[in-house]
Motif scaffolding. Structure first.
Motif, PDB file in Angstrom:
ATOM      1  N   GLY A 111     -27.374  70.872  55.871  1.00 32.78           N
ATOM      2  CA  GLY A 111     -28.180  70.624  54.682  1.00 32.78           C
ATOM      3  C   GLY A 111     -28.933  71.817  54.150  1.00 32.78           C
ATOM      4  O   GLY A 111     -29.703  71.691  53.194  1.00 32.78           O
ATOM      5  N   LYS A 112     -28.746  72.982  54.739  1.00 32.46           N
ATOM      6  CA  LYS A 112     -29.456  74.178  54.278  1.00 32.46           C
ATOM      7  C   LYS A 112     -28.851  74.687  52.974  1.00 32.46           C
ATOM      8  O   LYS A 112     -27.680  74.463  52.676  1.00 32.46           O
ATOM      9  CB  LYS A 112     -29.422  75.269  55.344  1.00 32.46           C
ATOM     10  N   ARG A 113     -29.684  75.387  52.198  1.00 32.67           N
ATOM     11  CA  ARG A 113     -29.268  75.937  50.914  1.00 32.67           C
ATOM     12  C   ARG A 113     -29.753  77.373  50.798  1.00 32.67           C
ATOM     13  O   ARG A 113     -30.794  77.729  51.356  1.00 32.67           O
ATOM     14  CB  ARG A 113     -29.853  75.123  49.748  1.00 32.67           C
ATOM     15  N   ARG A 114     -29.007  78.174  50.051  1.00 30.75           N
ATOM     16  CA  ARG A 114     -29.428  79.536  49.740  1.00 30.75           C
ATOM     17  C   ARG A 114     -29.161  79.789  48.260  1.00 30.75           C
ATOM     18  O   ARG A 114     -28.096  79.450  47.750  1.00 30.75           O
ATOM     19  CB  ARG A 114     -28.696  80.562  50.618  1.00 30.75           C
ATOM     20  N   SER A 115     -30.148  80.387  47.596  1.00 26.97           N
ATOM     21  CA  SER A 115     -30.115  80.529  46.141  1.00 26.97           C
ATOM     22  C   SER A 115     -29.792  81.954  45.724  1.00 26.97           C
ATOM     23  O   SER A 115     -30.347  82.906  46.295  1.00 26.97           O
ATOM     24  CB  SER A 115     -31.476  80.131  45.557  1.00 26.97           C
ATOM     25  N   LEU A 122     -28.661  83.333  57.626  1.00 23.50           N
ATOM     26  CA  LEU A 122     -27.626  82.324  57.801  1.00 23.50           C
ATOM     27  C   LEU A 122     -26.444  82.558  56.865  1.00 23.50           C
ATOM     28  O   LEU A 122     -25.284  82.438  57.268  1.00 23.50           O
ATOM     29  CB  LEU A 122     -28.217  80.926  57.560  1.00 23.50           C
ATOM     30  N   PHE A 123     -26.715  82.917  55.609  1.00 25.48           N
ATOM     31  CA  PHE A 123     -25.643  83.116  54.643  1.00 25.48           C
ATOM     32  C   PHE A 123     -25.236  84.575  54.531  1.00 25.48           C
ATOM     33  O   PHE A 123     -24.046  84.893  54.482  1.00 25.48           O
ATOM     34  CB  PHE A 123     -26.067  82.577  53.275  1.00 25.48           C
ATOM     35  N   THR A 124     -26.199  85.483  54.491  1.00 25.97           N
ATOM     36  CA  THR A 124     -25.838  86.873  54.247  1.00 25.97           C
ATOM     37  C   THR A 124     -25.082  87.496  55.416  1.00 25.97           C
ATOM     38  O   THR A 124     -24.255  88.391  55.211  1.00 25.97           O
ATOM     39  CB  THR A 124     -27.066  87.734  53.904  1.00 25.97           C
ATOM     40  N   GLU A 125     -25.311  87.043  56.632  1.00 24.92           N
ATOM     41  CA  GLU A 125     -24.510  87.542  57.753  1.00 24.92           C
ATOM     42  C   GLU A 125     -23.046  87.174  57.560  1.00 24.92           C
ATOM     43  O   GLU A 125     -22.140  87.961  57.866  1.00 24.92           O
ATOM     44  CB  GLU A 125     -25.033  86.979  59.083  1.00 24.92           C
ATOM     45  N   GLN A 126     -22.810  85.984  57.034  1.00 30.50           N
ATOM     46  CA  GLN A 126     -21.444  85.557  56.752  1.00 30.50           C
ATOM     47  C   GLN A 126     -20.829  86.441  55.665  1.00 30.50           C
ATOM     48  O   GLN A 126     -19.678  86.884  55.783  1.00 30.50           O
ATOM     49  CB  GLN A 126     -21.452  84.099  56.297  1.00 30.50           C
ATOM     50  N   VAL A 127     -21.595  86.725  54.622  1.00 25.42           N
ATOM     51  CA  VAL A 127     -21.087  87.552  53.523  1.00 25.42           C
ATOM     52  C   VAL A 127     -20.685  88.928  54.023  1.00 25.42           C
ATOM     53  O   VAL A 127     -19.631  89.465  53.652  1.00 25.42           O
ATOM     54  CB  VAL A 127     -22.147  87.665  52.406  1.00 25.42           C
ATOM     55  N   GLN A 147     -30.207  81.890  35.020  1.00 22.03           N
ATOM     56  CA  GLN A 147     -30.340  80.804  35.983  1.00 22.03           C
ATOM     57  C   GLN A 147     -29.608  81.125  37.290  1.00 22.03           C
ATOM     58  O   GLN A 147     -28.908  82.132  37.401  1.00 22.03           O
ATOM     59  CB  GLN A 147     -29.820  79.500  35.376  1.00 22.03           C
ATOM     60  N   TYR A 148     -29.771  80.250  38.286  1.00 19.80           N
ATOM     61  CA  TYR A 148     -29.192  80.508  39.599  1.00 19.80           C
ATOM     62  C   TYR A 148     -28.432  79.297  40.119  1.00 19.80           C
ATOM     63  O   TYR A 148     -28.529  78.190  39.578  1.00 19.80           O
ATOM     64  CB  TYR A 148     -30.274  80.937  40.594  1.00 19.80           C
ATOM     65  N   ILE A 149     -27.658  79.522  41.175  1.00 14.35           N
ATOM     66  CA  ILE A 149     -26.970  78.444  41.883  1.00 14.35           C
ATOM     67  C   ILE A 149     -27.462  78.415  43.327  1.00 14.35           C
ATOM     68  O   ILE A 149     -28.021  79.398  43.828  1.00 14.35           O
ATOM     69  CB  ILE A 149     -25.437  78.603  41.851  1.00 14.35           C
TER      70      ILE A 149
END
Length: 342
Positions: free
Chosen positions: A145-149, A173-178, A136-138
């Protein structure tokens, strides 16, 4: 206004508000509807509308073709009812066993294993645990309000920090932060568990695990869960990448093959270069399965990775190799680019 949704063949019923989707309402009611991305990109929630009227929200054409629409099929993650509905869908037993929770977490470690893949581990608050099924995933809860799985890459039986495998998507949006600003001890909020991609433990059939790229993450969790169960089922893992470096946990897979009595590992590279010195299998990873096993009628297949790989595997294994359609389980990874194509 609410409408009643009747599910065949189970006979389950639930209500859906006029501004809600059938999938969201069904999951909230504890109905085991199958799903993956929840945004109209993967096709996992596809089923048939037997009667009633509805609005089909925007989705990707590869997830639901015009021919399928004409035949009465719909994507329930994008279906908003405008009347009572009778639907037909294969429900997933056990998918709603664990409550979906919103939780804070702290970055325990962040390791870049290749130029574009990072392994992120998350520590939950003291005395807190996330109950989930391997595979499963989170969903990370981001601003606006954006989401990334992301799939959880370790089995719950290991009682370790949650492990995620994240591929860098330039501009994401998320992976650049990572890959640029994230550091240990940062706080991240997520919701989970989600998804109907997990081991069907009641079966005794041999298993083929098919992964491309970071689709290896939930497959790794499945292998660890099979270890925990001490399962005697034969398991073959086919992991594909463009270059050998894409198989970022190749050594772990070789260790499994050397130590697990019922496990076989087949790495497949599609674009090996001379300086890779690759002497193993080449070509498309889903085709390698067909080269080794022309008859899949007695198997279960769990496939995870790029949608084109998952779609090709489903079509070829069911259409050419005799795999029962209900024995193909998939989690097609959708990128941030996918979310903006419709």
């Amino acid at each position: 206004m609410t409408f009643q949704i009747n599910v065949a063949p189970s006979g389950h019923t639930f209500t859906c508000d006029i501004d809600d989707t059938v999938l969201a309402a069904g999951l909230h009611a504890g109905i085991g509807l199958p799903y993956g991305c929840k945004n109209g990109a993967c096709g996992s929630c596809k089923g048939k509308v037997l009667s009633g009227s509805f609005e089909q929200k925007p989705h990707q054409a590869r997830a639901l073709s015009d021919a399928e629409k004409a035949d009465g099929f719909a994507l329930f993650c994008c279906v908003v009812p405008t009347s009572n509905l009778d639907i037909a869908v294969r429900e997933v037993g056990g998918s709603s066993d664990y409550p979906v929770r919103k939780m804070p977490s702290r970055v325990a470690s962040l390791t870049k294993v290749t130029q574009d893949v990072a392994i992120l581990t998350l520590q939950l608050p003291a005395n807190e645990a996330l109950a989930y099924r391997a595979g499963q995933y989170i969903e990370f809860l981001l601003r606006d309000g954006k989401r990334r799985s992301y799939s959880i890459a370790n089995a719950p039986s290991l009682d370790q920090p949650l492990e995620l495998h994240i591929r860098h998507m330039p501009g994401g949006l998320f992976t650049e932060q990572v890959f640029s600003t994230m550091k240990e001890r940062d706080i991240l909020r997520f919701e989970g568990p989600h998804g109907s991609f997990f081991l069907r433990e009641e079966s005794h059939k041999p298993i083929i695990l098919l992964a491309s790229g970071t689709g290896f993450a939930p497959v790794k969790a499945l292998v660890e869960h099979l270890q925990h169960l001490e399962s005697p089922r034969p398991v073959t893992l086919y992991w594909g990448g463009r270059r050998p470096s894409d198989l970022y946990m190749h050594a772990l897979c070789e260790e499994w093959a050397a130590t697990l009595p019922h496990f076989r590992y087949v790495p497949v590279i599609s674009d090996a270069q001379p300086d890779d010195h690759w002497s193993g299998r080449t070509g498309y990873v889903h085709a390698a399965v067909m080269q080794d096993q022309a008859d899949l009628s007695g198997y279960q297949v769990y496939a995870c990775g790029a949608p084109i790989m998952v779609d090709s595997a489903r079509a070829d294994y069911v259409g050419k190799c005799g795999l029962p359609e209900d024995e193909f389980y998939a989690d097609a990874f959708t990128s941030e680019a996918d979310l903006h194509q419709f």
